[in-house]
Scaffold this active site. Structure first.
Site, PDB file in Angstrom:
ATOM      1  N   SER A 188      -2.295  -9.400 -19.654  1.00  0.00           N
ATOM      2  CA  SER A 188      -0.717  -9.633 -19.388  1.00  0.00           C
ATOM      3  C   SER A 188       0.033  -8.805 -20.352  1.00  0.00           C
ATOM      4  O   SER A 188      -0.493  -8.566 -21.453  1.00  0.00           O
ATOM      5  CB  SER A 188      -0.768 -11.108 -19.669  1.00  0.00           C
ATOM      6  OG  SER A 188       0.574 -11.481 -19.772  1.00  0.00           O
ATOM      7  N   TYR A 203      -2.250 -19.290 -23.741  1.00  0.00           N
ATOM      8  CA  TYR A 203      -2.219 -18.327 -22.836  1.00  0.00           C
ATOM      9  C   TYR A 203      -2.331 -16.744 -23.729  1.00  0.00           C
ATOM     10  O   TYR A 203      -2.908 -15.835 -23.200  1.00  0.00           O
ATOM     11  CB  TYR A 203      -1.067 -18.365 -22.065  1.00  0.00           C
ATOM     12  CG  TYR A 203      -1.007 -17.372 -20.697  1.00  0.00           C
ATOM     13  CD1 TYR A 203      -1.775 -17.415 -19.682  1.00  0.00           C
ATOM     14  CD2 TYR A 203       0.011 -16.152 -21.044  1.00  0.00           C
ATOM     15  CE1 TYR A 203      -1.604 -16.331 -18.608  1.00  0.00           C
ATOM     16  CE2 TYR A 203       0.171 -15.208 -19.956  1.00  0.00           C
ATOM     17  CZ  TYR A 203      -0.882 -15.310 -18.948  1.00  0.00           C
ATOM     18  OH  TYR A 203      -0.605 -14.195 -18.140  1.00  0.00           O
ATOM     19  N   LYS A 207      -5.140 -14.073 -23.341  1.00  0.00           N
ATOM     20  CA  LYS A 207      -4.762 -12.622 -22.830  1.00  0.00           C
ATOM     21  C   LYS A 207      -4.997 -11.483 -23.848  1.00  0.00           C
ATOM     22  O   LYS A 207      -5.587 -10.359 -23.646  1.00  0.00           O
ATOM     23  CB  LYS A 207      -3.544 -12.586 -22.137  1.00  0.00           C
ATOM     24  CG  LYS A 207      -3.180 -13.139 -20.877  1.00  0.00           C
ATOM     25  CD  LYS A 207      -4.137 -12.865 -19.875  1.00  0.00           C
ATOM     26  CE  LYS A 207      -4.099 -13.579 -18.582  1.00  0.00           C
ATOM     27  NZ  LYS A 207      -4.852 -13.232 -17.521  1.00  0.00           N
TER      28      LYS A 207
HETATM   29  N1  LIG Z   1       2.416 -13.673 -12.382  1.00  0.00           N
HETATM   30  C1  LIG Z   1       2.640 -12.956 -13.438  1.00  0.00           C
HETATM   31  O1  LIG Z   1       3.935 -12.928 -13.931  1.00  0.00           O
HETATM   32  C2  LIG Z   1       1.569 -12.497 -14.284  1.00  0.00           C
HETATM   33  C3  LIG Z   1       1.697 -11.761 -15.380  1.00  0.00           C
HETATM   34  C4  LIG Z   1       0.810 -11.344 -16.183  1.00  0.00           C
HETATM   35  C5  LIG Z   1      -0.426 -11.745 -15.926  1.00  0.00           C
HETATM   36  N2  LIG Z   1      -0.588 -12.489 -14.767  1.00  0.00           N
HETATM   37  C6  LIG Z   1      -2.045 -12.848 -14.767  1.00  0.00           C
HETATM   38  O2  LIG Z   1      -2.420 -12.324 -13.292  1.00  0.00           O
HETATM   39  C7  LIG Z   1      -3.554 -13.255 -12.890  1.00  0.00           C
HETATM   40  C8  LIG Z   1      -3.269 -13.902 -11.450  1.00  0.00           C
HETATM   41  O3  LIG Z   1      -1.883 -14.649 -11.528  1.00  0.00           O
HETATM   42  P1  LIG Z   1      -1.049 -15.184 -10.301  1.00  0.00           P
HETATM   43  O4  LIG Z   1       0.513 -15.089 -10.763  1.00  0.00           O
HETATM   44  O5  LIG Z   1      -1.513 -14.239  -9.050  1.00  0.00           O
HETATM   45  O6  LIG Z   1      -1.369 -16.483 -10.337  1.00  0.00           O
HETATM   46  P2  LIG Z   1      -1.708 -17.512  -9.060  1.00  0.00           P
HETATM   47  O7  LIG Z   1      -1.843 -18.796  -9.673  1.00  0.00           O
HETATM   48  O8  LIG Z   1      -0.480 -17.041  -8.022  1.00  0.00           O
HETATM   49  O9  LIG Z   1      -3.166 -17.001  -8.667  1.00  0.00           O
HETATM   50  C9  LIG Z   1      -4.379 -17.181  -9.312  1.00  0.00           C
HETATM   51  C10 LIG Z   1      -5.501 -17.664  -8.375  1.00  0.00           C
HETATM   52  O10 LIG Z   1      -6.595 -17.694  -9.400  1.00  0.00           O
HETATM   53  C11 LIG Z   1      -7.409 -18.732  -9.020  1.00  0.00           C
HETATM   54  N3  LIG Z   1      -8.199 -19.470  -9.783  1.00  0.00           N
HETATM   55  C12 LIG Z   1      -7.821 -20.160 -10.857  1.00  0.00           C
HETATM   56  N4  LIG Z   1      -8.740 -20.958 -11.539  1.00  0.00           N
HETATM   57  C13 LIG Z   1      -9.918 -20.421 -11.146  1.00  0.00           C
HETATM   58  C14 LIG Z   1     -11.250 -20.546 -11.307  1.00  0.00           C
HETATM   59  N5  LIG Z   1     -11.762 -21.395 -12.478  1.00  0.00           N
HETATM   60  N6  LIG Z   1     -12.123 -19.877 -10.650  1.00  0.00           N
HETATM   61  C15 LIG Z   1     -11.670 -19.191  -9.510  1.00  0.00           C
HETATM   62  N7  LIG Z   1     -10.240 -18.962  -9.387  1.00  0.00           N
HETATM   63  C16 LIG Z   1      -9.388 -19.686 -10.064  1.00  0.00           C
HETATM   64  C17 LIG Z   1      -6.244 -19.769  -8.346  1.00  0.00           C
HETATM   65  O11 LIG Z   1      -7.038 -20.524  -7.417  1.00  0.00           O
HETATM   66  C18 LIG Z   1      -5.418 -18.779  -7.667  1.00  0.00           C
HETATM   67  O12 LIG Z   1      -5.790 -18.332  -6.430  1.00  0.00           O
HETATM   68  C19 LIG Z   1      -3.599 -14.328 -14.119  1.00  0.00           C
HETATM   69  O13 LIG Z   1      -4.668 -13.811 -14.904  1.00  0.00           O
HETATM   70  C20 LIG Z   1      -2.354 -14.245 -14.747  1.00  0.00           C
HETATM   71  O14 LIG Z   1      -2.525 -14.522 -16.022  1.00  0.00           O
HETATM   72  C21 LIG Z   1       0.101 -12.831 -14.159  1.00  0.00           C
END
Ligand SMILES: NC(=O)c1ccc[n+]([C@@H]2O[C@H](COP(=O)([O-])OP(=O)(O)OC[C@H]3O[C@@H](n4cnc5c(N)ncnc54)[C@H](O)[C@@H]3O)[C@@H](O)[C@H]2O)c1
Length: 292
Positions: A188, A203, A207
């Site tokens: 992130s 968080y 990261k």
């Molecule tokens: N959305 C953003 O703005 C953003 C920004 C930076 C980083 N990220 C990172 O991107 C990644 C995905 O984020 P997102 O926004 O798509 O989130 P999201 O919540 O939409 O999707 C996350 C997915 O991970 C799965 N998950 C959670 N815990 C789990 C576990 N213990 N085992 C297996 N699966 C599990 C959930 O069921 C879900 O399908 C994360 O690591 C998040 O930190 C997101």
């Protein structure tokens, strides 16, 4: 002029002018740099039931790859795959006969035994794995001085330990099989900056650790032909962010946008090009990098 107009129209329709360089097994005729193709590759994506992981699996399938959708529930993984296939079949540039091989696996990435079993099943089902993307992740906000310790540990468990467990299985497999693997850790922007006003020490720490894990593995495994990089998105409007806004208040988005030079949050699909580049041979000299 007429020729130019016809050419432009053909481009919009996704038709090529000359014999295509990339055939996508005759499923598509768009011209693009061949090294971006993922044809023949198997890509494993954790957290692919929704959000960023689902976008990545979609991008990989659109680039010719086979793929494993790993998430907590098998049904949510199957639903995700059905939706991805529906999306792909609606693309005017993709032939109707293209039906990418996508399989769902239920796995809690924090469980060492589940990750090991899931990895074995994926290798057995697909025969080989070329690319692994660890997108499973969570977010939670508590002020640091009152951060419940069980929540802290859970954050580290999912975001850091879950990434490590998949990375370890993949690395061991690629080293033993003498394969050139490609690992992409989803980190992130919070690995390198502290966003405001939400309070998310766990968080950010998780990261930061994921990004340094990526550089560590890149250093250890480079001489084995394995590349490791971290993708560090800014705010992408996924369910995770929508949930966070519902919890913290919509006005937070206005505060964020003030600090974003482009003046808006990203759409998850806007990461598709980046992840295909990172997963493909187009980035063959990219190693140990954070793509922010
Ligand atoms: N959305 C953003 O703005 C953003 C920004 C930076 C980083 N990220 C990172 O991107 C990644 C995905 O984020 P997102 O926004 O798509 O989130 P999201 O919540 O939409 O999707 C996350 C997915 O991970 C799965 N998950 C959670 N815990 C789990 C576990 N213990 N085992 C297996 N699966 C599990 C959930 O069921 C879900 O399908 C994360 O690591 C998040 O930190 C997101």
């Amino acid at each position: 002029m007429a020729t130019l107009r016809t050419a432009a129209r053909r481009l919009v329709l996704g038709q090529s002018f000359a014999k295509p360089i990339v055939s996508f097994q005759s499923h598509r005729s768009l011209m693009t740099l061949p090294s971006f193709s993922l044809e023949g590759k198997t890509c494993v994506v954790t957290g692919a039931a929704r959000g960023i992981g689902k976008e990545f699996l979609t991008a990989f399938a659109l680039s010719g790859a086979r793929g494993a959708c790993v998430d907590l529930s098998l049904q949510s993984g199957k639903d995700s795959i059905a939706h991805i296939k529906e999306h792909i079949s609606s693309q005017p540039t993709v032939s109707n006969s293209y039906d990418p091989e996508l399989r769902a696996y239920s796995c809690d990435v924090t469980s060492e035994s589940e990750v090991q079993e899931t990895w074995k099943s994926i290798v057995k089902d697909f025969g080989k794995v070329d690319v692994v993307v660890t997108a499973a992740g969570i977010v939670a906000n508590y002020e640091a001085e009152n951060y419940p310790y069980d929540r802290w540990k859970n954050m580290i468990d999912v975001n850091l330990n879950g990434s490590f467990l998949f990375a370890r299985e993949a690395g061991k497999y690629w080293i033993n099989q003498k394969l050139k693997g490609n690992l992409i850790l989803v980190s992130s922007m919070s690995a390198s900056i502290c966003v405001r006003p939400q309070k998310q020490a766990a968080y950010n720490a998780s990261k930061g650790a994921v990004s340094l894990l990526g550089r560590s593995l890149a250093t250890e495994w480079a001489d084995k032909g394995i590349r490791v990089n971290s993708l560090c998105p800014g705010y992408m409007k996924t369910d995770l962010i929508i949930g966070l806004l519902e919890h913290e208040g919509q006005e937070i988005e206005d505060n964020w946008v003030k600090d974003i030079p482009m003046g808006r949050l990203g759409h998850p699909s806007e990461l598709q090009g980046t992840v295909v580049w990172m997963a493909s041979d187009a980035s063959s000299y990219l190693n140990g990098s954070d793509i922010v």
